[in-house]
Motif scaffolding. Structure first.
Motif, PDB file in Angstrom:
ATOM      1  N   ASP A 196       0.911  -1.373  -0.212  1.00 28.44           N
ATOM      2  CA  ASP A 196      -0.091   0.068  -0.238  1.00 28.44           C
ATOM      3  C   ASP A 196       0.778   1.257   0.127  1.00 28.44           C
ATOM      4  O   ASP A 196       0.576   2.114  -0.304  1.00 28.44           O
ATOM      5  N   GLU A 255       2.089   1.459  -4.007  1.00 29.38           N
ATOM      6  CA  GLU A 255       1.320   2.114  -3.808  1.00 29.38           C
ATOM      7  C   GLU A 255       0.629   4.006  -3.812  1.00 29.38           C
ATOM      8  O   GLU A 255       0.709   4.498  -5.268  1.00 29.38           O
ATOM      9  N   THR A 314       3.534   5.977  -5.528  1.00 31.06           N
ATOM     10  CA  THR A 314       3.475   5.955  -7.034  1.00 31.06           C
ATOM     11  C   THR A 314       2.717   6.950  -7.381  1.00 31.06           C
ATOM     12  O   THR A 314       2.981   7.887  -7.889  1.00 31.06           O
ATOM     13  N   ARG A 315       1.061   6.882  -6.261  1.00 29.24           N
ATOM     14  CA  ARG A 315       0.332   7.845  -6.778  1.00 29.24           C
ATOM     15  C   ARG A 315       0.910   9.490  -6.337  1.00 29.24           C
ATOM     16  O   ARG A 315       0.315  10.033  -7.113  1.00 29.24           O
TER      17      ARG A 315
END
Length: 372
Positions: A139, A142, A145-146
């Motif tokens: 998580d 992610e 990355t976002r």
């Protein structure tokens, strides 16, 4: 107890309520609604006492979902049988367009009695704790990355372009710290985006450290260490794979593991017509993601690096032999498939599918006793 004394109990479990249905054993056994209770443990205890008073051998089932496995563990602790079933594999009638909690519970009880439900693997509390830790790290990845994408989009909207060709290099990060926006509000927005990215990166590093600390005392650490003999599978990746898959001896053949991971091609065939499509993407998404990331390392020529050799120091020779065979096989497959496939992503997914087979083979070589 005799077989006819079994009472199959279907539970449609929600956060606030549990719908209960009963199916008596036998083809002509009655299937009926028992009632609806609150979703609390105390409410379930009262319902369980009423069911026990009927004198039957109780077999419970409910769908895997956000409520987790605590209900399953409680039922097992009381000496009853319980199965957590895969929601996506529950048989459904094509023309049935009515869905209610009562109908779902009755359907579960009836299908459970008929043996038409597919059980999911339920980890023990320690295994689930390690799995939660590895998922928290994914998580964080992610989130980072976002955050990077939002930051790049923000700079692009303001026509601010980095002079360095490599994104997120040391020079790029120093340049990001020196960016100045023309308006104070924009500068605050930019700094918040930058802070979000930095915090996510720090969180990922903290979680990686915690994984390495807790996994070394885990009962499945021998499997984690053995998988680290593979190229592209370090401590964090090996921990994530084992935490998600658990005891791999439950798969009698590597094709079953590939199917569980959703890495097998979809197929729609009828008569002489055969059509295969993209992978099914069913099953465990977290393990599939880790395998695909690890498979990218096989695009390079076979080699045992210094870092990999250090990981393999205490690993038995027959495990290292399997890891070397995996390198030779998968690097050759990458070169071969790259000539026939237009997309490297398709090639890497194919390598991930075969990597799963080597992981299955390594686990089978270990002396890890399954839980009772």
């Amino acid at each position: 107890m005799t077989q006819s004394n079994i009472l199959f109990v279907g539970l449609d479990v929600h956060k606030e309520s549990i719908e209960i249905a009963l199916a008596e054993d036998g083809i002509g056994g009655e299937v009926r609604r028992f009632g609806s209770i609150a979703g609390t443990r105390d409410a379930f205890k009262k319902a369980l006492r009423k069911l026990v008073a009927k004198g039957h051998s109780l077999h419970f089932c409910y769908e895997a979902g956000p409520t987790g496995y605590e209900l399953y563990r409680y039922i097992i602790s009381k000496g009853h049988v319980c199965t957590v079933v895969a929601p996506s594999l529950i048989p459904k009638k094509a023309g049935d367009k009515v869905k209610t909690d009562q109908r779902d519970a009755i359907s579960l009880a009836r299908l459970y009695r008929a043996g038409e439900l597919t059980a999911v693997y339920v980890p023990n509390p320690e295994d689930e704790a390690v799995r939660d830790l590895t998922r928290a790290r994914l998580d964080a990845v992610e989130m980072r990355t976002r955050a990077k994408q939002r930051l790049k989009s923000f700079l692009l909207r303001h026509d601010i372009r980095c002079p360095h060709s490599e994104n997120w290099s040391e020079a790029h990060l120093r340049w990001l710290a020196e960016v100045k926006l023309p308006h104070a509000a924009s500068q605050v927005t930019y700094q918040e985006y930058l802070n979000t990215m930095t915090e996510a990166a720090h969180r990922e590093q903290r979680l990686m450290g915690e994984i390495e600390k807790y996994v070394k005392d885990w009962r499945l650490y021998p499997a984690v260490k053995a998988l680290m003999a593979l190229r592209g599978v370090r401590m964090v990746a090996a921990s994530g794979i084992i935490a998600e898959l658990g005891d791999l001896t439950r798969f009698e053949h590597p094709k079953q593991l590939m199917s569980f991971l959703g890495l097998t091609p979809s197929e729609h065939s009828s008569g002489e017509r055969t059509k295969r499509g993209a992978i099914t993407k069913t099953g465990n998404i977290y393990a599939r993601k880790i395998l695909v990331e690890s498979a990218w390392s096989y695009r390079f020529n076979p080699k045992v690096s210094k870092e990999m050799q250090k990981r393999q120091e205490d690993i038995p020779l027959h495990i290292r032999d399997i890891a070397w065979k995996a390198q030779l096989r998968l690097t050759h497959r990458y070169k071969h498939l790259s000539k026939t496939k237009s997309s490297k992503n398709i090639v890497v997914v194919a390598l991930a599918r075969e990597l799963a087979a080597f992981i299955w083979s390594i686990f089978r070589e270990l002396d890890i006793k399954p839980e009772a």
